[in-house]
Design a protein around this motif. Structure first.
Motif, short mmCIF file in Angstrom:
data_model
loop_
_atom_site.label_atom_id
_atom_site.label_comp_id
_atom_site.label_asym_id
_atom_site.label_seq_id
_atom_site.Cartn_x
_atom_site.Cartn_y
_atom_site.Cartn_z
N SER A 236 0.81 -0.95 -0.08
CA SER A 236 -0.16 0.00 0.02
C SER A 236 0.88 1.36 0.00
N ILE A 237 0.44 2.37 -0.17
CA ILE A 237 0.97 3.63 -0.25
C ILE A 237 0.66 4.66 0.66
N SER A 238 1.51 5.01 1.69
CA SER A 238 1.29 6.11 2.54
C SER A 238 1.33 7.52 1.68
N PRO A 239 0.44 8.18 1.59
CA PRO A 239 0.60 9.37 0.74
C PRO A 239 1.38 10.53 1.10
N PRO A 248 -5.72 1.57 0.05
CA PRO A 248 -6.20 -0.19 0.63
C PRO A 248 -5.13 -0.95 0.06
N ILE A 249 -4.98 -2.12 1.14
CA ILE A 249 -3.60 -3.01 0.84
C ILE A 249 -4.16 -4.01 -0.26
N TYR A 276 -4.38 6.54 -6.39
CA TYR A 276 -4.58 7.43 -4.99
C TYR A 276 -4.87 8.86 -5.56
N GLU A 277 -4.12 9.17 -6.49
CA GLU A 277 -4.00 10.69 -6.87
C GLU A 277 -5.46 10.82 -7.67
N ALA A 278 -5.86 9.73 -8.15
CA ALA A 278 -7.17 9.86 -8.99
C ALA A 278 -8.56 9.76 -8.00
N LEU A 282 -8.59 5.72 1.00
CA LEU A 282 -7.66 5.35 1.82
C LEU A 282 -8.13 4.01 2.59
N TYR A 283 -7.19 3.23 3.07
CA TYR A 283 -7.72 1.67 3.83
C TYR A 283 -8.81 1.94 4.77
N THR A 284 -9.64 1.10 4.67
CA THR A 284 -10.52 0.95 5.96
C THR A 284 -10.57 -0.58 6.29
#
Lengths: 522, 96, 492
Positions: A236-239, A248-249, A276-278, A282-284
């Motif tokens: 996943s990415i931490s922005p 989301p993983i 993500y940029e689009a 985020l992960y829930t």
């Protein structure tokens, strides 16, 4: 604050090296065998069959855990992981859920740029801030050279599934799957890392090191061509660098080579950043997606989303009694572990005075390290460094041409030893050594014997050399004049001429001295 | 404890267990399963604080075998009972 | 000369040894009895005539050469959940239609080595899930005492085979009462062993932590011989402790004088059939007359045994049934469009309603969010049930109780109400949860309201783990003084 930091966790599956399978006594070395020839009621999942645990597999699991700095709890057991798939013969996998054999370990790795990555022009997301949390050594470029500690959550023991081959009937276009149960029930060790990796280099270095260690201690051959080592990645990415918030993983399963690992990571990181940029999603809790790696197209492909997540309904395996791991036994296993690569590398640097990078190459494969030590014996640091020069230089060159590995070749450690000794003692020149090396490697011939048989010994007898020296002086009057007038370096040219006359068998330092005396004294 | 199962719950259970049910069966099982689940309610009156679970009654631990191979089933025996085969492989005729 | 219907294993062995009868003759009589009555009874699902005669001939040869095993020449029925090599073994389920086992396990291996003759497979509830044999995919078995009544289950086929004289004994399994309850309904002897006494490898499982492997016979004396052959650890089953197998026959004749027999008050509750209670109490009195000391005890968690059992067992069943996917064996769906559909259809068609019910209960109970409240809770209450027995055995040597609250009920009577069927196990299931042994012996008859005939009643003797020898002693002592075990039904 840095942006778009990948958060990577790695699950490594490695088939353990045992004679028989995990829960039955079929022979474990099935590779290349005809389908369904290494099976029995247990690993076929026939009704009424029962598992019995392989003690060696448990032992190997604990040994790997120890080599990965894990704690080994005293209580352990097996659990059933229930799901349906054609390659899962019982409709459940015997695995470990809440009491695995090994927990809370770590590995320190030195990430370095992957040659393959560079070759393929794949950019590593290097616009990423250094790892303040874990960097153990301040390096100039913390992204690449900083040693990092990767946490290992757990390592547990389970059984492998059968092999499935997906095919399409060329005539009807119908898809089907063929199942071969030879692989069903092979002992499988699953090593789960903490999500501690933040670059592709770190993940790759970690994966390589794990492979190296399991091979070193003899727990697994980890031959990836035989499917003995596989990776699942969680990405996943931490922005914005706040590790509590991330995309989301995504899990990508069944990567079976380092190249696939690196490419899949690169692709997935890039894809997630773009996504993500689009979307800003985020992960829930529960939002985990499973994707597969398509090696042909070089992309990951959606397979399963959170709504379809498997409910594995874990419960303790009723057919297998729990395992009480005796701490005294664990201590014994620990003390009997062979020297691990890290320790061996440090020892090589200290004991043989090797450069760090040379030592790293040597210890990469235990067989090579042993080979090297066998060649050096107790002949000391300088000797060792000579051996390394030969290994890294000409020997590597010859082996490459022959397309063979060092330990698979006919070159015995004592031959390199002999070669170095021959040069040191002045019996032959470096050039002669280079000349005979290919034959030594290819045919497995002792250099001492070769030099003897071919009469290649350097001639140091001044009586014999005098003639050649005199001839050369006569034939090269101009150069002799230059030397006399102070250009002493030109003497090397004359040495070369004497070497030519003597077909390389004159001892160069002796020749040089004779020339010097002859020229400068008259 | 929820003791009345909904139709969706029963459908989910049936799918998890890979059992195809007709709509009549779905109704019947919903009623029966709900009754059965209610039946378990009496357990809540038992005080099980600090009581460990019993998963096995043998008291056995550490049962293994030494890592030695024994003969496998011959290939024809291992594959004999499969209805759908290709050569000596088991075959599943289904799109994945 | 006794007829096959009355002959015991002990007597048959004597006659075989004395050459008064041959194994082939014995087998032929069995086959003849089956041919005559099986149509009405549906006790045997498959009859392996040729194989049986071959095995019998072989047995005769062994007897002649003096190499006879301890049960050489004895014709037996095998419950359909046992794998027998190359024999049709379906556990009375459609999902194993056509399945000829490629292997068999130690229980069958030992019976084979002992020289028994395999007559064929006996009927059972599908995968032994049931208490009446009505859940068989191949029709129910009828109780020979009253053909309109169930023989009990799940080992109904085996119990009937023995009481009707179709075989001299039959193998069986007991997970929640499946040996003892049909034995009591049919007036024969059934021993549920200690969990792990007889290896389960090769026996198709129902609930792995509860299943036991045993047999049904006419007399306790016979049972000692049978257990002798079947008992003992095996390295293919990790749950068989290395406990020595005593000489059961040698110790059989020990008197019960001084033995402490516990009577648990929770097993004599309101709602038991009057005739059952009467017969059981009379049996206890008989033992008291022989010098046993009767002690009132309590097993306070008895009433929770059924909910616990029906949480634990279906959970294990749901997992054990997952391997039936038609890929390596058994019928499979031809018409499925995708993989999910393939599984749904293959399994949906192959399994019967009771099995589906249990699979679904188990699946639900184990699923996330429910595990702690149901499965884990049940395993904790199970501990309390085990402790009840441990404490009781601190005070008494053996516990005596009715095997079933009723005699055989009518076929179809409990079909609509699964829970009432589950309650049939009320006196048997606690024993399975504790993993301890229990022996059912016939102790009289009862005619409940609406019954046309007297129906058999059984008493069970319960002991601590590996106390089979003690239970057999008590049973033997009882059978020396009574003749209930000699009564045989007249098949209508």
């Amino acid at each position: 604050m840095s942006k778009n930091i990948p958060i990577i966790g790695l699950e490594i599956h490695t088939q353990l090296k045992t004679v028989s399978k995990m829960f039955c006594r079929c022979q474990a070395d099935y590779f290349g065998a005809e389908p369904n020839t290494h099976t029995c009621p247990v690993c076929l999942g026939l009704p009424g069959a029962l598992p019995v645990a392989n003690q060696k597999a448990i032992e190997q699991t604990i040994r790997v855990g120890l080599a990965l700095n894990c704690s080994i709890p005293e209580e352990s057991k097996f659990d059933r992981k229930n799901y349906f798939y054609p390659d899962l013969v019982k409709g459940y996998q015997i695995s470990q859920y809440d009491q695995p054999f090994c927990v809370k370990g770590y590995l320190e790795v030195d990430p370095s740029p992957s040659a393959e990555l560079a070759k393929g022009g794949l950019a590593s997301p290097l616009g990423i801030v250094a790892r303040e949390r874990h960097a153990l050594a301040g390096g100039q470029n913390p992204l690449i050279s900083a040693r990092v500690r990767i946490g290992i959550t757990r390592a547990h023991l389970e059984e492998d599934t059968a092999k499935s081959l997906h095919e399409t009937d060329p005539k009807t276009g119908e898809s089907y799957t063929l199942i071969d149960c030879n692989k069903s029930g092979i002992p499988l060790l699953e090593i789960v890392s903490d999500p501690d990796m933040h670059t592709i280099e770190e993940a790759s270095a970690y994966a390589r090191k794990v492979r190296q260690i399991v091979r070193y201690i003899g727990a697994s051959d980890a031959d990836m061509d035989k499917g003995q080592l596989r990776f699942d990645i969680n990405v996943s990415i931490s922005p914005d660098g706040d590790f509590s918030k991330y995309t989301p993983i995504v899990e990508v399963k069944n990567l079976n080579s380092f190249i696939a690992l690196e490419k899949a990571l690169a692709y997935e990181i890039d894809r997630q950043i773009t996504q993500y940029e689009a979307t800003g999603e985020l992960y829930t809790a529960g939002s985990k997606e499973t994707r597969g790696w398509d090696d042909v197209k070089g992309v990951t492909v959606h397979q399963r989303s959170k709504e379809e997540a498997n409910d594995y309904r874990y419960f303790p395996e009723p057919d297998l009694p729990p395992v009480h791991v005796d701490p005294a036994w664990v201590a014994k296993l620990h003390s009997e572990l062979p020297e691990l690569p890290e320790a061996k590398k440090d020892r090589f640097v200290e004991q043989y005075g090797l450069k760090d990078k040379d030592a790293v190459i040597l210890v990469d494969e235990q067989a090579n390290a042993d080979w090297f030590e066998s060649a050096v014996g107790d002949k000391g640091k300088e000797f060792a460094q000579e051996v390394v020069k030969w290994l890294n230089g000409d020997i590597t060159f010859v082996l490459r041409e022959l397309e063979i590995e060092l330990t698979a070749s006919k070159l015995k450690p004592e031959y390199v030893s002999e070669l170095v000794e021959l040069i040191r003692s002045g019996a032959i020149s470096g050039k002669i050594a280079k000349d005979i090396l290919p034959e030594v490697v290819r045919d497995g011939v002792s250099p001492v014997k070769l030099v003897e048989d071919k009469g290649l010994k350097l001639v140091s007898d001044t009586g014999i050399l005098d003639k050649a020296v005199q001839e050369v002086i006569l034939e090269n009057a101009a150069v002799v004049e230059q030397i006399r007038s102070g250009k002493e370096g030109a003497i090397m040219f004359l040495v070369g001429q004497v070497m030519k006359k003597t077909r390389g068998q004159a001892n160069p330092p002796v020749v040089q001295e004779l020339l010097r005396q002859a020229i400068l004294s008259s | 404890m929820a003791t009345q199962l909904t139709k969706e719950q029963v459908e989910k259970i049936a799918e998890l267990a890979r059992l195809k049910l007709t709509s009549d069966e779905l109704d019947m099982y919903r009623i029966q399963l709900s009754e059965i689940m209610s039946f378990f309610d009496t357990l809540s009156e038992v005080n099980t604080a600090n009581i460990p679970p019993t998963a096995q009654t043998t008291g056995l631990v550490n049962r293994y075998f030494a890592d030695v191979a024994r003969p496998s089933l011959p290939q024809d025996r291992a594959t004999r009972e499969a209805r759908v085969k290709q050569g000596n492989y088991f075959k599943v005729k289904a799109v994945l | 000369m006794k007829s096959i219907v009355e002959l015991t294993v002990t007597e048959a062995l004597r006659q075989l040894k004395a050459k008064q009868i041959s194994a082939v003759e014995l087998t032929e009589e069995s086959l003849s009895a089956i041919e005559k009555s099986n149509g009405k009874l549906n006790s045997f699902l498959t009859v392996e005539k040729d194989l049986a005669l071959m095995m019998a001939a072989s047995a005769d040869a062994q007897i002649a050469s003096g190499e006879a095993g301890p049960l050489c020449g004895i014709p037996i029925g095998i419950k359909d959940c046992f794998n027998v090599e190359d024999m049709l073994s379906r556990s009375a389920s459609h999902i194993l239609e056509g399945f000829h086992s490629p292997y068999e396990g130690p229980a069958i291996e030992r019976l084979r080595a002992a020289g028994t003759v395999f007559l064929g497979k006996t009927n059972t509830d599908e995968f032994t899930c049931g208490a009446s044999t009505e859940n068989s995919a191949y029709g129910t078995t009828h109780n020979p005492w009253d053909l309109e009544r169930v023989p009990g289950g799940s080992s109904g086929g085996s119990a009937v085979a023995v009481t009707a004289g179709l075989s001299l004994f039959a193998t069986a399994t007991d997970t929640g009462g499946s040996i003892r309850q049909p034995a009591s309904f049919c007036g024969v002897v059934g021993l549920k062993n200690t969990y792990g006494r007889v290896p389960r490898f090769g026996v198709m499982p129902m609930a792995s932590s509860l299943d036991t492997v045993g047999a049904i016979s006419k007399t306790v004396e016979d049972m000692a011989l049978i257990l002798q052959v079947m008992a003992g650890a095996d390295d293919r089953d990790s749950t068989t402790p290395e406990v020595a197998v005593p000489d059961y026959s040698q110790n059989l004749k020990a008197p019960v004088r001084g033995l402490k027999i516990g009577i648990p008050k929770e097993y004599f509750i309101e709602g038991i059939e009057a005739g059952v209670e009467k017969a059981v109490r009379q049996a206890v009195e008989e033992l008291q007359n022989q010098g046993a000391e009767i002690v009132e005890i309590s097993l306070p968690h008895t009433k929770y045994a059924i909910p616990v059992y029906y949480l634990v067992a279906p959970s294990e069943i749901s997992s054990n049934m997952a391997r039936f996917d038609g890929i390596r064996y058994g019928p499979s769906s031809d018409t499925a469009e995708d993989l999910l559909d393939y599984y749904l259809e293959t399994r949906g068609t192959g399994f019967g309603p009771e099995l589906k019910r249990r699979i679904m209960i188990g699946t639900h109970v184990l699923s996330s969010g429910y595990y702690d409240a149901y499965y884990l809770k049940a395993q904790k209450v199970r501990t309390l049930i085990c402790r009840d027995f441990d404490q009781a055995f601190g005070k008494v040597d053996v516990i005596a109780a009715p095997t079933s609250p009723t005699t055989a009920f009518k076929i179809g009577e409990k079909e609509q109400d699964p829970i009432s069927m589950y309650l049939a196990d009320i006196f048997t299931a606690p024993i399975n949860l504790a993993g301890i042994p229990a022996l059912n012996v016939p102790c009289g008859f009862s005619r409940p309201e609406g019954a046309a005939v007297d129906l058999p009643v059984g008493i069970q003797f319960i002991g601590p783990r590996f106390s089979e020898d003690c239970l057999l002693q008590v049973g033997y002592a009882y059978q020396q003084a009574t003749d209930w075990h000699l009564k045989r039904p007249v098949i209508g």
